[in-house]
Design a protein around this motif. Structure first.
Motif, PDB file in Angstrom:
ATOM      1  N   MET A 112       0.850  -1.180   0.000  1.00 29.61           N
ATOM      2  CA  MET A 112       0.000   0.000   0.000  1.00 29.61           C
ATOM      3  C   MET A 112       0.897   1.244   0.000  1.00 29.61           C
ATOM      4  O   MET A 112       1.834   1.346   0.766  1.00 29.61           O
ATOM      5  CB  MET A 112      -0.895  -0.013   1.244  1.00 29.61           C
ATOM      6  N   GLU A 113       0.588   2.159  -0.869  1.00 19.80           N
ATOM      7  CA  GLU A 113       1.341   3.405  -0.948  1.00 19.80           C
ATOM      8  C   GLU A 113       1.003   4.300   0.239  1.00 19.80           C
ATOM      9  O   GLU A 113      -0.077   4.204   0.815  1.00 19.80           O
ATOM     10  CB  GLU A 113       0.988   4.141  -2.254  1.00 19.80           C
ATOM     11  N   LEU A 114       1.936   5.193   0.595  1.00 19.87           N
ATOM     12  CA  LEU A 114       1.715   6.102   1.719  1.00 19.87           C
ATOM     13  C   LEU A 114       0.465   6.946   1.532  1.00 19.87           C
ATOM     14  O   LEU A 114      -0.231   7.252   2.486  1.00 19.87           O
ATOM     15  CB  LEU A 114       2.922   7.014   1.916  1.00 19.87           C
ATOM     16  N   THR A 115       0.171   7.312   0.296  1.00 18.49           N
ATOM     17  CA  THR A 115      -0.985   8.173   0.052  1.00 18.49           C
ATOM     18  C   THR A 115      -2.299   7.405   0.152  1.00 18.49           C
ATOM     19  O   THR A 115      -3.348   8.015   0.242  1.00 18.49           O
ATOM     20  CB  THR A 115      -0.893   8.842  -1.329  1.00 18.49           C
ATOM     21  N   GLU A 116      -2.249   6.068   0.155  1.00 19.70           N
ATOM     22  CA  GLU A 116      -3.456   5.253   0.193  1.00 19.70           C
ATOM     23  C   GLU A 116      -3.813   4.774   1.594  1.00 19.70           C
ATOM     24  O   GLU A 116      -4.792   4.071   1.761  1.00 19.70           O
ATOM     25  CB  GLU A 116      -3.285   4.037  -0.724  1.00 19.70           C
ATOM     26  N   ARG A 117      -3.031   5.127   2.580  1.00 12.36           N
ATOM     27  CA  ARG A 117      -3.290   4.645   3.936  1.00 12.36           C
ATOM     28  C   ARG A 117      -4.588   5.238   4.487  1.00 12.36           C
ATOM     29  O   ARG A 117      -4.978   6.343   4.138  1.00 12.36           O
ATOM     30  CB  ARG A 117      -2.130   5.027   4.855  1.00 12.36           C
ATOM     31  N   PRO A 118      -5.248   4.512   5.387  1.00 15.22           N
ATOM     32  CA  PRO A 118      -6.475   5.029   6.006  1.00 15.22           C
ATOM     33  C   PRO A 118      -6.195   6.300   6.819  1.00 15.22           C
ATOM     34  O   PRO A 118      -5.078   6.500   7.302  1.00 15.22           O
ATOM     35  CB  PRO A 118      -6.912   3.889   6.939  1.00 15.22           C
ATOM     36  N   PRO A 119      -7.204   7.148   6.967  1.00 13.41           N
ATOM     37  CA  PRO A 119      -7.015   8.405   7.701  1.00 13.41           C
ATOM     38  C   PRO A 119      -6.397   8.222   9.091  1.00 13.41           C
ATOM     39  O   PRO A 119      -5.516   8.981   9.488  1.00 13.41           O
ATOM     40  CB  PRO A 119      -8.424   8.987   7.788  1.00 13.41           C
ATOM     41  N   MET A 120      -6.842   7.222   9.840  1.00 10.81           N
ATOM     42  CA  MET A 120      -6.319   7.034  11.199  1.00 10.81           C
ATOM     43  C   MET A 120      -4.819   6.759  11.175  1.00 10.81           C
ATOM     44  O   MET A 120      -4.072   7.280  12.012  1.00 10.81           O
ATOM     45  CB  MET A 120      -7.073   5.913  11.911  1.00 10.81           C
ATOM     46  N   GLU A 121      -4.351   5.975  10.216  1.00  6.43           N
ATOM     47  CA  GLU A 121      -2.910   5.702  10.107  1.00  6.43           C
ATOM     48  C   GLU A 121      -2.138   6.971   9.774  1.00  6.43           C
ATOM     49  O   GLU A 121      -1.050   7.195  10.300  1.00  6.43           O
ATOM     50  CB  GLU A 121      -2.653   4.647   9.035  1.00  6.43           C
ATOM     51  N   LYS A 122      -2.675   7.791   8.885  1.00  5.56           N
ATOM     52  CA  LYS A 122      -2.006   9.040   8.516  1.00  5.56           C
ATOM     53  C   LYS A 122      -1.884   9.970   9.722  1.00  5.56           C
ATOM     54  O   LYS A 122      -0.843  10.589   9.945  1.00  5.56           O
ATOM     55  CB  LYS A 122      -2.760   9.742   7.392  1.00  5.56           C
ATOM     56  N   VAL A 123      -2.945  10.039  10.507  1.00  4.88           N
ATOM     57  CA  VAL A 123      -2.920  10.921  11.683  1.00  4.88           C
ATOM     58  C   VAL A 123      -1.964  10.376  12.733  1.00  4.88           C
ATOM     59  O   VAL A 123      -1.192  11.136  13.329  1.00  4.88           O
ATOM     60  CB  VAL A 123      -4.345  11.126  12.246  1.00  4.88           C
ATOM     61  N   ARG A 124      -1.977   9.088  12.946  1.00  2.00           N
ATOM     62  CA  ARG A 124      -1.041   8.502  13.913  1.00  2.00           C
ATOM     63  C   ARG A 124       0.404   8.755  13.491  1.00  2.00           C
ATOM     64  O   ARG A 124       1.260   9.048  14.323  1.00  2.00           O
ATOM     65  CB  ARG A 124      -1.321   7.017  14.082  1.00  2.00           C
ATOM     66  N   SER A 125       0.688   8.635  12.214  1.00  2.28           N
ATOM     67  CA  SER A 125       2.035   8.913  11.714  1.00  2.28           C
ATOM     68  C   SER A 125       2.414  10.377  11.941  1.00  2.28           C
ATOM     69  O   SER A 125       3.538  10.684  12.334  1.00  2.28           O
ATOM     70  CB  SER A 125       2.136   8.585  10.225  1.00  2.28           C
ATOM     71  N   LEU A 126       1.472  11.269  11.687  1.00  2.14           N
ATOM     72  CA  LEU A 126       1.703  12.691  11.929  1.00  2.14           C
ATOM     73  C   LEU A 126       2.050  12.924  13.396  1.00  2.14           C
ATOM     74  O   LEU A 126       3.013  13.631  13.708  1.00  2.14           O
ATOM     75  CB  LEU A 126       0.458  13.507  11.561  1.00  2.14           C
ATOM     76  N   PHE A 127       1.285  12.323  14.280  1.00  2.00           N
ATOM     77  CA  PHE A 127       1.512  12.517  15.709  1.00  2.00           C
ATOM     78  C   PHE A 127       2.851  11.937  16.145  1.00  2.00           C
ATOM     79  O   PHE A 127       3.569  12.555  16.926  1.00  2.00           O
ATOM     80  CB  PHE A 127       0.371  11.913  16.521  1.00  2.00           C
ATOM     81  N   ARG A 128       3.206  10.758  15.634  1.00  2.89           N
ATOM     82  CA  ARG A 128       4.512  10.167  15.983  1.00  2.89           C
ATOM     83  C   ARG A 128       5.652  11.049  15.497  1.00  2.89           C
ATOM     84  O   ARG A 128       6.661  11.197  16.180  1.00  2.89           O
ATOM     85  CB  ARG A 128       4.640   8.768  15.395  1.00  2.89           C
ATOM     86  N   ALA A 129       5.506  11.631  14.337  1.00  2.87           N
ATOM     87  CA  ALA A 129       6.584  12.424  13.750  1.00  2.87           C
ATOM     88  C   ALA A 129       6.677  13.838  14.311  1.00  2.87           C
ATOM     89  O   ALA A 129       7.770  14.398  14.387  1.00  2.87           O
ATOM     90  CB  ALA A 129       6.398  12.491  12.226  1.00  2.87           C
ATOM     91  N   HIS A 130       5.542  14.426  14.722  1.00  2.96           N
ATOM     92  CA  HIS A 130       5.559  15.855  15.022  1.00  2.96           C
ATOM     93  C   HIS A 130       4.915  16.292  16.333  1.00  2.96           C
ATOM     94  O   HIS A 130       5.026  17.464  16.690  1.00  2.96           O
ATOM     95  CB  HIS A 130       4.871  16.625  13.887  1.00  2.96           C
ATOM     96  N   VAL A 131       4.225  15.408  17.037  1.00  2.00           N
ATOM     97  CA  VAL A 131       3.478  15.852  18.208  1.00  2.00           C
ATOM     98  C   VAL A 131       3.884  15.138  19.492  1.00  2.00           C
ATOM     99  O   VAL A 131       4.059  15.773  20.527  1.00  2.00           O
ATOM    100  CB  VAL A 131       1.946  15.701  17.994  1.00  2.00           C
ATOM    101  N   ASP A 132       4.036  13.827  19.457  1.00  2.00           N
ATOM    102  CA  ASP A 132       4.118  13.063  20.709  1.00  2.00           C
ATOM    103  C   ASP A 132       5.330  13.348  21.583  1.00  2.00           C
ATOM    104  O   ASP A 132       5.318  13.045  22.766  1.00  2.00           O
ATOM    105  CB  ASP A 132       3.935  11.558  20.478  1.00  2.00           C
ATOM    106  N   ASP A 133       6.368  13.959  21.044  1.00  2.00           N
ATOM    107  CA  ASP A 133       7.529  14.333  21.871  1.00  2.00           C
ATOM    108  C   ASP A 133       7.476  15.781  22.348  1.00  2.00           C
ATOM    109  O   ASP A 133       8.350  16.211  23.093  1.00  2.00           O
ATOM    110  CB  ASP A 133       8.834  14.113  21.102  1.00  2.00           C
ATOM    111  N   SER A 134       6.478  16.518  21.919  1.00  2.00           N
ATOM    112  CA  SER A 134       6.363  17.931  22.297  1.00  2.00           C
ATOM    113  C   SER A 134       5.715  18.063  23.667  1.00  2.00           C
ATOM    114  O   SER A 134       4.854  17.275  24.028  1.00  2.00           O
ATOM    115  CB  SER A 134       5.525  18.691  21.267  1.00  2.00           C
ATOM    116  N   SER A 135       6.136  19.088  24.404  1.00  2.00           N
ATOM    117  CA  SER A 135       5.539  19.280  25.730  1.00  2.00           C
ATOM    118  C   SER A 135       4.626  20.500  25.783  1.00  2.00           C
ATOM    119  O   SER A 135       3.899  20.666  26.755  1.00  2.00           O
ATOM    120  CB  SER A 135       6.631  19.394  26.797  1.00  2.00           C
ATOM    121  N   THR A 136       4.651  21.337  24.744  1.00  2.00           N
ATOM    122  CA  THR A 136       3.755  22.492  24.692  1.00  2.00           C
ATOM    123  C   THR A 136       3.159  22.615  23.291  1.00  2.00           C
ATOM    124  O   THR A 136       3.726  22.103  22.317  1.00  2.00           O
ATOM    125  CB  THR A 136       4.489  23.810  25.012  1.00  2.00           C
ATOM    126  N   LEU A 137       2.039  23.308  23.212  1.00  2.00           N
ATOM    127  CA  LEU A 137       1.442  23.546  21.905  1.00  2.00           C
ATOM    128  C   LEU A 137       2.329  24.420  21.034  1.00  2.00           C
ATOM    129  O   LEU A 137       2.340  24.276  19.808  1.00  2.00           O
ATOM    130  CB  LEU A 137       0.049  24.156  22.062  1.00  2.00           C
TER     131      LEU A 137
END
Length: 109
Positions: free
Chosen positions: A1-26
């Motif tokens: 499956m191509e990255l662009t074909e992944r389900p919405p939940m997988e895309k959001v989880r990837s976004l959070f792993r890459a850019h949110v989950d290590d942050s301590s403030t907004l």
């Protein structure tokens, strides 16, 4: 499956792993999005559409809370409900949208 074909939940989880989950403030999240958007917006835009899709679809109880508290690793103690998570996730979507628009405006895309 191509990255662009992944389900919405997988895309959001990837976004959070890459850019949110290590942050301590907004503010850290905002800067992470801005920094990432300066390099590319294609996948960020896909993640934004996926997040907006998730926010408009019905889900089993606890889904949005698990997404915010678990996948984004965000403290939801003030309102540990799907409603509270929805507010948080909508704020994340707005930050992401602003970072994409800023980067695309600066590059003339």
């Amino acid at each position: 499956m191509e990255l662009t074909e992944r389900p919405p939940m997988e895309k959001v989880r990837s976004l959070f792993r890459a850019h949110v989950d290590d942050s301590s403030t907004l503010e850290e999240v905002r800067e992470e999005f801005r920094s990432a958007a300066r390099f590319e917006t294609f996948f960020l835009r896909q993640a934004l559409v996926a997040l907006e899709t998730i926010l408009t679809e019905p889900h089993p109880s606890g889904t949005l809370l698990r997404l915010a508290a678990g996948d984004a690793n965000w403290d939801m103690d003030q309102d540990p409900t799907d409603r509270g998570a929805s507010v948080f996730l909508r704020g994340i979507a707005e930050m992401l949208r602003a970072a994409i628009e800023e980067a695309e405006g600066a590059s003339g895309q």
